[in-house]
Design an enzyme around this catalytic site. Structure first.
Site, mmCIF file in Angstrom:
data_model
loop_
_atom_site.group_PDB
_atom_site.id
_atom_site.type_symbol
_atom_site.label_atom_id
_atom_site.label_comp_id
_atom_site.label_asym_id
_atom_site.label_seq_id
_atom_site.Cartn_x
_atom_site.Cartn_y
_atom_site.Cartn_z
ATOM 1 C CG HIS A 29 -1.295 8.932 3.368
ATOM 2 N ND1 HIS A 29 -1.418 7.579 3.627
ATOM 3 C CD2 HIS A 29 -0.908 9.484 4.536
ATOM 4 C CE1 HIS A 29 -1.109 7.337 4.895
ATOM 5 N NE2 HIS A 29 -0.788 8.487 5.475
ATOM 6 C CD GLU A 89 -5.041 7.668 9.683
ATOM 7 O OE1 GLU A 89 -4.613 8.763 10.093
ATOM 8 O OE2 GLU A 89 -4.646 6.580 10.120
ATOM 9 N NE ARG A 138 -3.405 2.366 2.836
ATOM 10 C CZ ARG A 138 -3.229 3.277 3.802
ATOM 11 N NH1 ARG A 138 -2.267 3.145 4.703
ATOM 12 N NH2 ARG A 138 -4.022 4.328 3.871
ATOM 13 C CE1 TYR A 152 -0.023 2.807 13.609
ATOM 14 C CE2 TYR A 152 -1.948 3.897 12.714
ATOM 15 C CZ TYR A 152 -0.701 3.340 12.534
ATOM 16 O OH TYR A 152 -0.131 3.306 11.287
ATOM 17 C CG ASN A 194 -5.099 3.456 8.617
ATOM 18 O OD1 ASN A 194 -5.149 2.434 7.934
ATOM 19 N ND2 ASN A 194 -4.718 4.619 8.129
ATOM 20 C CD GLU A 205 -1.624 4.017 8.083
ATOM 21 O OE1 GLU A 205 -1.371 4.461 9.230
ATOM 22 O OE2 GLU A 205 -1.754 4.744 7.095
HETATM 23 C C1 FCB Z 1 -1.421 7.235 10.626
HETATM 24 C C2 FCB Z 1 -1.004 7.753 9.276
HETATM 25 C C3 FCB Z 1 0.347 7.275 8.816
HETATM 26 C C4 FCB Z 1 1.336 7.194 9.963
HETATM 27 C C5 FCB Z 1 0.759 6.467 11.139
HETATM 28 C C6 FCB Z 1 1.691 6.319 12.301
HETATM 29 O O1 FCB Z 1 -2.348 8.110 11.194
HETATM 30 O O2 FCB Z 1 -1.954 7.397 8.295
HETATM 31 O O3 FCB Z 1 0.769 8.111 7.781
HETATM 32 O O4 FCB Z 1 1.794 8.438 10.276
HETATM 33 O O5 FCB Z 1 -0.401 7.122 11.573
#
Ligand code: FCB
Length: 486
Positions: free
Chosen positions: A151, A196, A107, A322, A320, A386
């Site tokens: 992006h 995002e 990607r 985290y 995405n 992500e």
């Molecule tokens: C996300 C982004 C990516 C990267 C990660 C850590 O929000 O899409 O570009 O910075 O965080």
């Protein structure tokens, strides 16, 4: 403090049992190892401004990140993406690296200012040439290209005309999407429109910690709507042009808090998650989000027919993930500038282990998120676009040992596997990131790569996590024991 993960107040929390369907077909591999479904897509992700460099080559125009990173104090140590990982020149070496790791998918994002230097106007064929070469190289190595069209690197010329607060930009985005499809469409199966939009709108135009650095709640809501409109227009144009699969990537997170924080949880969940999920997948804005937007600049920018445009058939939702957001109720607390309307809500610091970003490590959040999405938006396939972690990696004797990253990835993959077993239609997993890169406002200080980059020499060193990931891909599954304690 009892923590509850909730999607919509009043609905039962998402559990494996409540989301179970007949779809989940995972295996326990030999010896009880978690194995993923056949055809599960393993890959890695990057983004143009974070890795390409070559900021002024071959006719590339200026983007809002070129401008923003030059404003003193906006990016740590004045770092810019001028050179980054020099991927523009070294893409071939990077593709060989990916092939060596066994990646099935890559990607990347296409830089709008390379393709249309002023955002509208003539196409720059040299900019498209780069992606043409990259796609051919990927395919020659058996790696499926997964381009994302936006992006965050808006052409500066469009920002000068109002940026995403201007409705016209949504139409320019669709034009640009078609120009990219005209060149690459014969070789791309899956197109992702945006990465995002919450971050682009609310960090770019709300809190101002990202480009273009504006600080206006009204501008943030307008930008969010126009990003969604751009998604819908581009998705429709791509479909007409023959695109097989279309995706939208969102940053999504469970919002977690104590029992008495239900209103705080609902507000943040609305702004972060439902503000984007509902228009794109259901064709409507959530009422609570509209109510907040109405108090921050009004709703004039939402026109009749927009939601029909925004809701396009999508094959995939890119996720995405985290970390979850932890909130509690705190009367008197001012609104968080990235979350207009959150007066009285406190964003709590994480209690447990964190990454070098100070982001909490919470793999269970991925499982509950996937199950919630399966329950609430059952028509769309899911792809983790992500997931990954920054740690303070160091090179020792030419090697980079990163057991914490291995533990992070292993735990999140176990969570993804559990969600699949419980019925989530998860089709693949793309680790963030292939390479250490320009981490936006943090510059080069935060290393997310599974491949280490020595920015002085541009030498790449696969970290131990990359070698571990290669094994996972090779066996289409995890090893017998969790890697969490390594
Ligand atoms: C996300 C982004 C990516 C990267 C990660 C850590 O929000 O899409 O570009 O910075 O965080």
């Amino acid at each position: 403090m009892s923590a509850t993960t909730t999607a919509h107040p009043g609905e039962p929390p998402v559990t494996a049992a409540s989301a179970r369907t007949t779809r989940g077909e995972t295996d326990e591999g030999p010896g009880g190892r978690p194995a993923f479904p056949d055809g599960f897509v393993w890959g890695a992700a990057t983004a143009a401004y974070q890795i390409e460099g070559a900021w002024d080559e071959d006719g590339r125009g200026c983007s809002i990140w070129d401008s923003f990173s030059r404003v003193p104090g906006k990016v740590a140590d004045g770092h810019t993406g001028d050179v980054a990982c020099d991927h523009y020149h070294r893409y071939s070496e990077d593709v060989r690296l990916m092939a060596g790791l066994g990646l099935a998918a890559y990607r990347f994002s296409v830089a709008w200012p390379r393709v249309r230097p002023t955002g509208s106007g003539p196409v720059n064929p040299h900019g498209l040439d780069f992606y043409d070469r990259l796609v051919d190289d990927l395919l020659a190595h058996g790696i499926a290209p997964y381009p994302t069209l936006y992006h965050w690197d808006l052409p500066q010329a469009l920002e000068d005309c109002g940026g995403w607060t201007s409705r016209d930009v949504a139409y320019r985005f669709a034009d640009y999407a078609v120009a990219v499809h005209d060149r690459l469409g014969d070789r791309i199966r899956t197109w992702t429109t945006l990465n995002e939009p919450w971050v682009a709108a609310f960090l770019g135009y709300g809190s101002g910690v990202h480009a273009p650095g504006r600080q206006s709640p009204a501008a943030a809501f307008r930008a969010a709507h126009h990003l969604l409109l751009g998604h819908g227009l581009a998705a429709s144009a791509l479909r007409t042009a023959g695109a097989a699969e279309i995706a939208l990537t969102l940053n999504l997170a469970p919002v977690i808090g104590p029992g008495d924080a239900a209103p705080a949880i609902a507000t943040v969940d609305g702004l972060l998650n439902r503000q984007f999920l509902d228009p794109a997948l259901r064709g409507s804005y959530p009422g609570d989000v509209l109510e907040i937007a109405a108090r921050h600049g009004g709703l004039d920018h939402i026109r009749d027919g927009d939601l029909e445009i925004i809701r396009q058939p999508l094959e995939l939702l890119g996720i995405n993930y985290y970390n979850p957001s932890f909130v509690s109720s705190a009367p008197g607390e001012p609104a968080n500038p990235a979350f207009p309307g959150t007066e009285g809500v406190r964003f709590d610091p994480p209690a447990g282990p964190t990454t070098a970003m100070d982001w909490p490590i919470d793999p269970a959040g991925l499982e509950s998120l996937l199950l919630r999405l399966s329950r609430d938006y059952p028509e769309v396939g899911l792809l983790v676009t992500e997931n990954g972690a920054a740690f303070d990696d160091v090179v020792q004797d030419g090697r980079v040992s990163d057991p914490e990253r291995v533990g992070y990835l292993d735990a999140h993959l176990r969570a993804a596997h559990a969600a699949i077993s419980a019925g989530a239609d998860l089709r693949g997993y793309l680790v963030w990131s292939l390479l250490d890169n320009f981490e936006w406002a943090y510059g080069y200080h935060k290393r997310f790569g599974i491949v280490y980059v020595d920015f002085a020499t541009q030498r790449r060193i696969p970290k131990e996590s990359a070698l571990w990931y290669r094994e996972v891909i090779g066996r289409n599954g995890l090893s017998y024991g969790s890697q969490g304690d390594r």
